[in-house]
Scaffold this active site. Structure first.
Site, mmCIF file in Angstrom:
data_model
loop_
_atom_site.group_PDB
_atom_site.id
_atom_site.type_symbol
_atom_site.label_atom_id
_atom_site.label_comp_id
_atom_site.label_asym_id
_atom_site.label_seq_id
_atom_site.Cartn_x
_atom_site.Cartn_y
_atom_site.Cartn_z
ATOM 1 N N GLY A 75 5.727 29.190 -25.740
ATOM 2 C CA GLY A 75 4.744 27.961 -25.967
ATOM 3 C C GLY A 75 5.123 26.973 -24.779
ATOM 4 O O GLY A 75 5.816 27.417 -23.839
ATOM 5 N N ASN A 76 4.819 25.794 -25.081
ATOM 6 C CA ASN A 76 4.900 24.782 -24.339
ATOM 7 C C ASN A 76 5.378 23.635 -24.811
ATOM 8 O O ASN A 76 5.135 23.265 -25.844
ATOM 9 C CB ASN A 76 3.812 24.733 -23.058
ATOM 10 C CG ASN A 76 2.527 24.484 -23.661
ATOM 11 O OD1 ASN A 76 2.159 23.334 -24.364
ATOM 12 N ND2 ASN A 76 1.521 25.085 -23.610
#
Ligand code: CTP
Length: 400
Positions: A208-209
């Site tokens: 993810g980020n």
């Protein structure tokens, strides 16, 4: 300075009780609020409650307090009229200019911005009569927020709930801040993506980020306050749905692409504020990946995700559609931005510098908006809302 004068119109629906919370928010944030309930609204919440919470007398009929001519005065002096909840009947009366009580008279005398927050059963909302009334009100410049989806009065669920009062308050605040400015996105449909995609590795892990989604939500809220119909495609944000915005929840880049392509065909503008993962794991393990004694972990092989921004820019769903991208850069911000704008083929690219403590999750932002026409619009450090307003200024200018 005088407090901004707000008229809170309440029509007769069960959601009238939620308007008490809206009233409290408005008064506590320094607004002078006159409540104008309809006679049927008083079946749900009594005049004593409205009067105690607003600090003003409450009337529903034009002939009460005639010496003050309130039916003319209240509307004329208002800086904002907000009707919450607005029933199907109230929308019909407003669209046709009927004036059989104090609230409908106030709507005709008001020359300030008007916000309607409808609440009703799904069938009533979807009925062509209601939809045409809503379209009429929007064409005339009123902001009609889309009802929320969820549990209705009985056991049924669907579209028709009054949005959260805190969110209606946010719409009012933004509309008031725009003052006499026209809702310049009225009649427009805009699509905004927000948040960060998650690319699953196994049932418990993902790549993810750190995007919070706040900039995308600010774009959605400001567009709604400027009168647009807004579709917000949200990836993993955990943020409350903004009032009057259709929210589509997605998880991965592939799901986001699907949702954007579905919403884009009738959109006047698409703003890709989401942080879309460029890569995803090639394989998804159906069971949790376990560590094995004495063995190194298997490498993770990544494959490219579709580039949604490049795809919608290259293949415009309708002529004249404006496409906006975002770029988070750590070095050579402007020259990387120009290169990316050309590569993606969008009309505008909002470039901001990111780092450990910059932008992610914060309430503020600082950026330069690059235009395909060579323009460069710096946006000084400030709230994400201010950047959002600049983006919509540039979009409306291009929409003509
Ligand atoms: N974007 C997209 N689809 C992707 C990746 C990005 O639509 N698969 C969009 C983002 O929503 C954003 C813009 O493209 O509006 C810029 O994304 P960014 O990741 O910064 O650009 P990249 O092309 O991936 O460039 P870089 O090499 O810097 O990662």
């Amino acid at each position: 300075m005088d407090k901004p004068k707000v008229v809170l119109g309440v029509s007769g629906g069960i959601a009238a009780y939620k308007a008490c919370e809206l009233l409290r928010r408005l008064t506590e944030s320094g607004h002078d609020v006159r409540v104008v309930p309809t006679a049927s609204a008083l079946n749900f919440v009594g005049a004593a409650t409205w009067s105690a919470l607003s600090g003003h007398p409450v009337s529903t009929e034009v002939w009460s307090d005639v010496h003050e001519v309130p039916h003319v005065r209240i509307g004329q002096h208002a800086d904002l009229v907000v009707v919450a909840p607005a029933t199907a009947d109230m929308l019909a009366k407003a669209a046709h200019g009927l004036a059989d009580d104090l609230l409908t008279n106030t709507l005709l005398t008001a020359r300030c911005p008007v916000v309607f927050a409808p609440a009703m059963h799904t069938e009533m909302w979807e009925h062509p009569a209601t939809q045409e009334n809503v379209a009429t009100l929007r064409r005339r410049g009123a902001v009609v927020v889309e009802p929320a989806v969820g549990r209705l009065t009985g056991v049924d669920t669907g579209k028709g709930r009054l949005p959260d009062p805190g969110e209606i308050f946010e719409v009012c605040r933004r509309v008031l801040a725009r003052g006499a400015a026209e809702p310049d996105l009225a009649g427009r449909h805009v699509v905004v993506s927000a948040g960060g995609t998650r690319e699953p590795l196994d049932p418990v892990r993902f790549l993810g980020n750190r995007s919070s989604g706040k900039q995308g939500y600010a774009l959605a809220r400001t567009a709604a306050a400027r009168g647009a119909r807004v579709t917000l495609i949200a990836a993993n944000t955990g943020l409350a749905d903004p009032a009057g915005v259709d929210v589509v929840q997605v998880g991965t880049a592939v799901q986001m692409r699907e949702a954007v392509l579905k919403a884009a065909p009738d959109a006047d503008a698409v703003v890709m504020a989401a942080a879309v993962a460029d890569f995803r794991p090639q394989a998804y393990a159906a069971g949790k990946i376990k560590k094995k004694d004495g063995q190194e972990p298997e490498p993770i092989i990544l494959v490219r995700n579709p580039d949604i921004l490049a795809e919608i820019s290259a293949d415009r769903a309708r002529p004249g559609q404006i496409v906006v991208g975002f770029a988070a850069e750590t070095d050579d911000v402007l020259s990387n931005g120009r290169t990316k704008l050309a590569r993606k083929g969008c009309d505008l690219l909002v470039v901001n510098e990111v780092g450990e403590r910059k932008t992610f999750g914060s309430e503020e932002n600082e950026a330069v908006v690059l235009g395909a026409d060579g323009s460069e619009t710096p946006v000084p450090h400030g709230p994400k809302e201010a950047l959002a307003e600049t983006v919509w200024d540039l979009v409306t200018h291009r929409l003509g």
